[in-house]
Design an enzyme around this catalytic site. Structure first.
Site, PDB file in Angstrom:
ATOM      1  N   CYS A 134       0.372   3.179   0.578  1.00 36.48           N
ATOM      2  CA  CYS A 134      -0.958   3.260   0.947  1.00 36.48           C
ATOM      3  C   CYS A 134      -1.634   2.391   0.262  1.00 36.48           C
ATOM      4  O   CYS A 134      -2.489   2.601  -0.591  1.00 36.48           O
ATOM      5  CB  CYS A 134      -1.314   4.648   0.932  1.00 36.48           C
ATOM      6  SG  CYS A 134      -3.031   4.970   1.609  1.00 36.48           S
ATOM      7  N   CYS A 137      -5.322   3.786  -0.240  1.00 36.58           N
ATOM      8  CA  CYS A 137      -5.392   4.779  -1.262  1.00 36.58           C
ATOM      9  C   CYS A 137      -5.454   3.856  -2.422  1.00 36.58           C
ATOM     10  O   CYS A 137      -6.230   4.265  -3.516  1.00 36.58           O
ATOM     11  CB  CYS A 137      -4.195   5.723  -1.091  1.00 36.58           C
ATOM     12  SG  CYS A 137      -3.940   6.542   0.217  1.00 36.58           S
ATOM     13  N   ASP A 138      -4.721   2.812  -2.689  1.00 36.13           N
ATOM     14  CA  ASP A 138      -4.369   2.173  -4.007  1.00 36.13           C
ATOM     15  C   ASP A 138      -4.841   0.750  -4.234  1.00 36.13           C
ATOM     16  O   ASP A 138      -4.655   0.489  -5.200  1.00 36.13           O
ATOM     17  CB  ASP A 138      -3.003   2.563  -4.315  1.00 36.13           C
ATOM     18  CG  ASP A 138      -2.475   3.802  -4.403  1.00 36.13           C
ATOM     19  OD1 ASP A 138      -3.022   4.680  -4.830  1.00 36.13           O
ATOM     20  OD2 ASP A 138      -1.306   4.134  -4.019  1.00 36.13           O
TER      21      ASP A 138
END
Length: 311
Positions: A134, A137-138
């Site tokens: 992701c 997300c990261d």
């Protein structure tokens, strides 16, 4: 009306399921949350979460614990259980787990989805240590660094383009000689000076120094030569699949297994709702799951009011 064990059973204890439990139990409903693993879902596999409002950064397990405590404060029950099948008997929903049969007036399906794995050495070892599924997300953890994206479909190219806003460079590694993504996405990627491509490459291993990813090893499918590519992050996009096998007897999924709902999170079956990553949608984040969970919790209450009126 037939007596049931619960007003609502929520299957899945990720952020969406826990939020639904909070809203439903706060409405004085009898709520059970079932999950085959620890509450919090994929949040427990995330070292730091930086895109959840109210926190500059919070550990995934810490946010999971906080959400769980909120979910049970008004009486919602939680237990482990692997759901094998669901049957609808009139207005009653019958949930069959590995070791018991439970009934409820409503269901909220929050079983999430799973990213398909490459199944190569190093992938599991460095999950959360440079291996990600992701970019939203990261990606921020790899600012001004060189990263690798594996895959050639829409998700790989969309996330690769997203990463160029953060990373120094993005190398897209694909096992074929052309992308499968939509033409508009391909055009954007090819025009982006930060994106490079490696074609006909079969990833053999994700390498690291014991603490963090350092790159990958791949085999050129045309020459058979094994080569190495350096990178501090490896983002894998070789497919995603919903956790809906146990719901296949219900007319609630599309041809790929994603659950289809209306804007109130209800499926085609009255009284069965779905939220979070298991739904047919585009953005799968903690924030979207929480929003859908709150809506579903309230809509369950509204649905049960209709049953009372009919009774």
């Amino acid at each position: 009306m037939q007596v049931t064990d619960y007003d609502v059973i929520i299957i899945g204890a990720g952020p969406g399921g826990l939020t639904a439990a909070l809203y439903a139990s706060r409405a004085n409903l009898k709520v059970l949350v079932l999950d085959r693993g620890i509450y919090g879902g994929q949040m427990n596999n995330t070292a730091a979460i930086e895109n959840y409002p109210g926190f500059k950064s919070i550990l995934g397990p810490e946010l999971s614990e906080s959400m769980y405590q909120s979910a049970v404060q008004f009486g919602a029950q939680y237990q482990y259980g692997t759901v094998e099948k669901i049957e609808v008997q009139g207005s009653v929903k019958v949930v069959q787990t590995a070791d018991q049969t439970l009934t409820s007036k409503a269901l909220v399906l929050a079983t999430g989805s799973e990213y398909k794995k490459l199944e190569v050495p190093g992938e599991e070892d460095y999950s959360g240590k440079g291996v990600s599924y992701c970019a939203v997300c990261d990606g921020a953890f790899f600012k001004d660094e060189d990263v690798i994206v594996i895959g050639g479909g829409d998700s790989a190219i969309e996330e690769g383009i997203y990463l160029t806003q953060l990373a120094n460079s993005v190398t897209i590694v694909h096992r074929r000689d052309q992308l499968r993504a939509q033409q508009i996405l391909q055009k954007r990627a090819f025009a982006n000076p930060k994106i490079k491509f490696i074609w006909n490459a079969a990833v053999q291993e994700i390498t690291g120094d014991g603490q963090q990813v350092t790159g990958i090893k791949y085999q050129d499918k045309l020459t058979g030569v094994e080569q190495s590519l350096a990178g501090s992050g490896v983002f894998i996009y070789v497919g995603i699949q919903p956790n809906t096998t146990q719901f296949q007897n219900l007319p609630i999924t599309d041809d790929q297994g994603w659950i289809v709902t209306d804007e109130r999170m209800m499926t085609k079956v009255p009284g069965i709702f779905a939220i979070g990553d298991v739904r047919q949608k585009t953005l799968r984040q903690i924030t979207t799951a929480v929003g859908e969970g709150g809506l579903a919790g309230q809509e369950v209450f509204n649905y049960l009011q209709t049953l009372t009126d009919e009774g």
